[in-house]
Design a protein around this motif. Structure first.
Motif, PDB file in Angstrom:
ATOM      1  N   LYS A  14      38.126  30.031  34.961  1.00 17.25           N
ATOM      2  CA  LYS A  14      37.682  28.684  34.531  1.00 17.25           C
ATOM      3  C   LYS A  14      38.739  27.963  33.702  1.00 17.25           C
ATOM      4  CE  LYS A  14      34.269  30.291  32.179  1.00 17.25           C
ATOM      5  NZ  LYS A  14      34.403  31.707  32.516  1.00 17.25           N
ATOM      6  N   THR A  15      39.318  28.687  32.742  1.00 13.28           N
ATOM      7  CA  THR A  15      40.265  28.045  31.824  1.00 13.28           C
ATOM      8  C   THR A  15      41.498  27.569  32.591  1.00 13.28           C
ATOM      9  OG1 THR A  15      39.462  29.505  30.102  1.00 13.28           O
ATOM     10  CG2 THR A  15      41.527  28.349  29.655  1.00 13.28           C
ATOM     11  N   HIS A  16      41.965  28.401  33.526  1.00 11.29           N
ATOM     12  CA  HIS A  16      43.133  28.024  34.322  1.00 11.29           C
ATOM     13  C   HIS A  16      42.837  26.750  35.120  1.00 11.29           C
ATOM     14  CE1 HIS A  16      47.061  29.081  36.012  1.00 11.29           C
ATOM     15  NE2 HIS A  16      46.623  28.453  37.078  1.00 11.29           N
ATOM     16  N   ALA A 143      43.376  43.017  31.595  1.00  9.52           N
ATOM     17  CA  ALA A 143      44.806  42.709  31.510  1.00  9.52           C
ATOM     18  C   ALA A 143      45.076  41.738  30.370  1.00  9.52           C
ATOM     19  CB  ALA A 143      45.293  42.129  32.830  1.00  9.52           C
ATOM     20  N   ARG A 144      44.123  40.819  30.141  1.00  9.04           N
ATOM     21  CA  ARG A 144      44.328  39.782  29.128  1.00  9.04           C
ATOM     22  C   ARG A 144      44.057  40.299  27.723  1.00  9.04           C
ATOM     23  NH1 ARG A 144      40.212  35.052  29.629  1.00  9.04           N
ATOM     24  NH2 ARG A 144      38.945  36.726  28.852  1.00  9.04           N
ATOM     25  N   SER A 145      43.029  41.157  27.577  1.00  7.88           N
ATOM     26  CA  SER A 145      42.557  41.466  26.228  1.00  7.88           C
ATOM     27  C   SER A 145      42.468  42.940  25.892  1.00  7.88           C
ATOM     28  CB  SER A 145      41.157  40.868  26.049  1.00  7.88           C
ATOM     29  OG  SER A 145      40.289  41.489  26.976  1.00  7.88           O
ATOM     30  N   SER A 174      37.538  29.483  45.233  1.00  4.99           N
ATOM     31  CA  SER A 174      37.639  30.911  45.511  1.00  4.99           C
ATOM     32  C   SER A 174      38.916  31.442  44.867  1.00  4.99           C
ATOM     33  CB  SER A 174      37.664  31.097  47.028  1.00  4.99           C
ATOM     34  OG  SER A 174      37.888  32.443  47.307  1.00  4.99           O
ATOM     35  N   ASN A 175      38.738  32.233  43.809  1.00  3.44           N
ATOM     36  CA  ASN A 175      39.898  32.731  43.048  1.00  3.44           C
ATOM     37  C   ASN A 175      39.895  34.259  43.031  1.00  3.44           C
ATOM     38  OD1 ASN A 175      42.185  32.716  41.430  1.00  3.44           O
ATOM     39  ND2 ASN A 175      41.019  32.523  39.516  1.00  3.44           N
ATOM     40  N   MET A 176      40.030  34.813  44.241  1.00  2.00           N
ATOM     41  CA  MET A 176      39.909  36.255  44.452  1.00  2.00           C
ATOM     42  C   MET A 176      41.166  37.005  43.994  1.00  2.00           C
ATOM     43  SD  MET A 176      36.987  36.244  45.803  1.00  2.00           S
ATOM     44  CE  MET A 176      35.908  35.513  46.974  1.00  2.00           C
TER      45      MET A 176
HETATM   46  N1  LIG Z   1      44.675  33.571  40.843  1.00  4.10           N
HETATM   47  C1  LIG Z   1      45.111  34.205  39.738  1.00  4.10           C
HETATM   48  N2  LIG Z   1      46.208  34.976  39.806  1.00  4.10           N
HETATM   49  C2  LIG Z   1      46.674  35.636  38.712  1.00  4.10           C
HETATM   50  N3  LIG Z   1      46.105  35.580  37.483  1.00  4.10           N
HETATM   51  C3  LIG Z   1      45.003  34.831  37.357  1.00  4.10           C
HETATM   52  C4  LIG Z   1      44.449  34.095  38.453  1.00  4.10           C
HETATM   53  N4  LIG Z   1      43.364  33.442  38.019  1.00  4.10           N
HETATM   54  C5  LIG Z   1      43.234  33.740  36.718  1.00  4.10           C
HETATM   55  N5  LIG Z   1      44.221  34.575  36.310  1.00  4.10           N
HETATM   56  C6  LIG Z   1      44.387  35.157  34.965  1.00  4.10           C
HETATM   57  O1  LIG Z   1      43.188  35.860  34.668  1.00  4.10           O
HETATM   58  C7  LIG Z   1      42.808  35.674  33.313  1.00  4.10           C
HETATM   59  C8  LIG Z   1      41.420  35.035  33.268  1.00  4.10           C
HETATM   60  O2  LIG Z   1      41.522  33.669  33.664  1.00  4.10           O
HETATM   61  P1  LIG Z   1      40.889  32.510  32.765  1.00  4.10           P
HETATM   62  O3  LIG Z   1      41.177  32.747  31.319  1.00  4.10           O
HETATM   63  O4  LIG Z   1      41.293  31.215  33.367  1.00  4.10           O
HETATM   64  O5  LIG Z   1      39.347  32.840  33.069  1.00  4.10           O
HETATM   65  P2  LIG Z   1      38.034  32.366  32.342  1.00  4.10           P
HETATM   66  O6  LIG Z   1      37.011  32.257  33.407  1.00  4.10           O
HETATM   67  O7  LIG Z   1      38.315  31.165  31.501  1.00  4.10           O
HETATM   68  O8  LIG Z   1      37.729  33.638  31.419  1.00  4.10           O
HETATM   69  P3  LIG Z   1      36.701  33.787  30.166  1.00  4.10           P
HETATM   70  O9  LIG Z   1      35.330  33.686  30.733  1.00  4.10           O
HETATM   71  O10 LIG Z   1      36.982  35.166  29.686  1.00  4.10           O
HETATM   72  O11 LIG Z   1      37.038  32.745  29.167  1.00  4.10           O
HETATM   73  C9  LIG Z   1      43.889  34.822  32.666  1.00  4.10           C
HETATM   74  O12 LIG Z   1      44.802  35.671  32.022  1.00  4.10           O
HETATM   75  C10 LIG Z   1      44.508  34.100  33.865  1.00  4.10           C
HETATM   76  O13 LIG Z   1      45.846  33.733  33.643  1.00  4.10           O
END
Ligand SMILES: Nc1ncnc2c1ncn2[C@@H]1O[C@H](COP(=O)(O)OP(=O)(O)OP(=O)(O)O)[C@@H](O)[C@H]1O
Ligand SMILES: CC(C)(COP(=O)(O)OP(=O)(O)OC[C@H]1O[C@@H](n2cnc3c(N)ncnc32)[C@H](O)[C@@H]1O)[C@@H](O)C(=O)NCCC(=O)NCCS
Length: 199
Positions: A14-16, A143-145, A174-176
């Motif tokens: 979502k954040t991306h 991987a992030r946390s 779709s962000n698989m």
């Molecule tokens: N298609 C992708 N390829 C590689 N890395 C990705 C991809 N999509 C997201 N990520 C990475 O995965 C992690 C989670 O993405 P993001 O923070 O955007 O998700 P989020 O839905 O906001 O998470 P949360 O619910 O925890 O806040 C981030 O580190 C992001 O950079």
């Protein structure tokens, strides 16, 4: 102003997606970010959290001890409801304030619990879900946390299922596991153009 709701499970991306939309001129209002600000040192929820949960949940800088609270509320639904009771009304107030000041092409409300809360559907014009496999959610958050997989599974269990989320969506990104960041950007750009037309 045209209002888009953007949701998805933890770690879905979502954040991306929201950052891309902001860079193309949408106003992004992010409830996770607001929740973090409310619980930072001096945040307006800190006193209420200290009163309800005790001083041991506040760290030495005066911020919410997030790791400790995470372990507590995702293993005890009544404690989670208590925390949400403190934070959600304050988040709603700040969302309203930011929405009144929005000047972008359209407004994007990033709300992890959009479907769970039931109060959002009537307030948005369109609902977009960022979707990925459950194992990918876990891999990305780890991987992030470095949060243990077991804790991530408990957080996911506190959210609607992937199927329920997809059933509620007007648009799906779709962000698989095999979606590259450039593929993701292409999908988001197509939708952004459609939302600009609707706006
Ligand atoms: N298609 C992708 N390829 C590689 N890395 C990705 C991809 N999509 C997201 N990520 C990475 O995965 C992690 C989670 O993405 P993001 O923070 O955007 O998700 P989020 O839905 O906001 O998470 P949360 O619910 O925890 O806040 C981030 O580190 C992001 O950079
Ligand atoms: C328990 C807390 C302290 C843990 O903090 P942490 O830094 O680990 O997580 P963060 O706040 O960055 O949220 C990350 C993700 O966890 C999930 N999540 C957060 N709160 C909840 C909840 N109440 N129910 C289900 N999932 C949740 C969401 O997918 C969110 O995107 C924090 O999540 C919190 O304060 N939650 C209650 C506020 C809330 O409901 N926030 C959701 C946005 S409205």
């Amino acid at each position: 102003m045209f209002k888009l709701g953007l949701t998805g499970g933890i770690g879905s991306g979502k954040t991306h997606v929201a950052n891309l939309l902001a860079s193309w001129g949408a106003t992004v209002i992010d409830t996770d970010l607001i929740a973090h600000q409310l619980t930072a040192p001096g945040g307006s929820a800190i006193d209420a959290i200290r009163e309800s949960f005790g001083p041991e949940l506040i760290d030495m800088n005066g911020a919410l001890d997030r790791a400790r609270m995470r372990e507590l509320v995702f293993s005890d639904a009544s404690r989670r409801a208590q925390l949400e009771g403190i934070l959600h009304p304050r988040i709603a107030q700040e969302v309203l304030r930011q929405a009144q000041e929005a000047t972008g092409i359209y407004a994007v409300f990033v709300v992890p619990l959009l479907i769970e809360s039931g109060r959002w559907r009537d307030r948005i014009d369109r609902l977009c879900v960022v979707d990925c496999e459950e194992e990918t959610q876990i891999a990305r958050v780890q991987a992030r946390s470095g949060i243990p997989a077991e804790t991530i599974r408990r957080i996911m269990a506190a959210q609607v299922s992937r199927g329920e989320r997809l059933a509620a969506a007007d648009d799906i990104i779709s962000n698989m596991a095999n979606t590259s960041l450039s593929d993701l950007e292409k999908q988001v750009l197509v939708l952004h153009k459609a939302w600009c037309n609707l706006a």
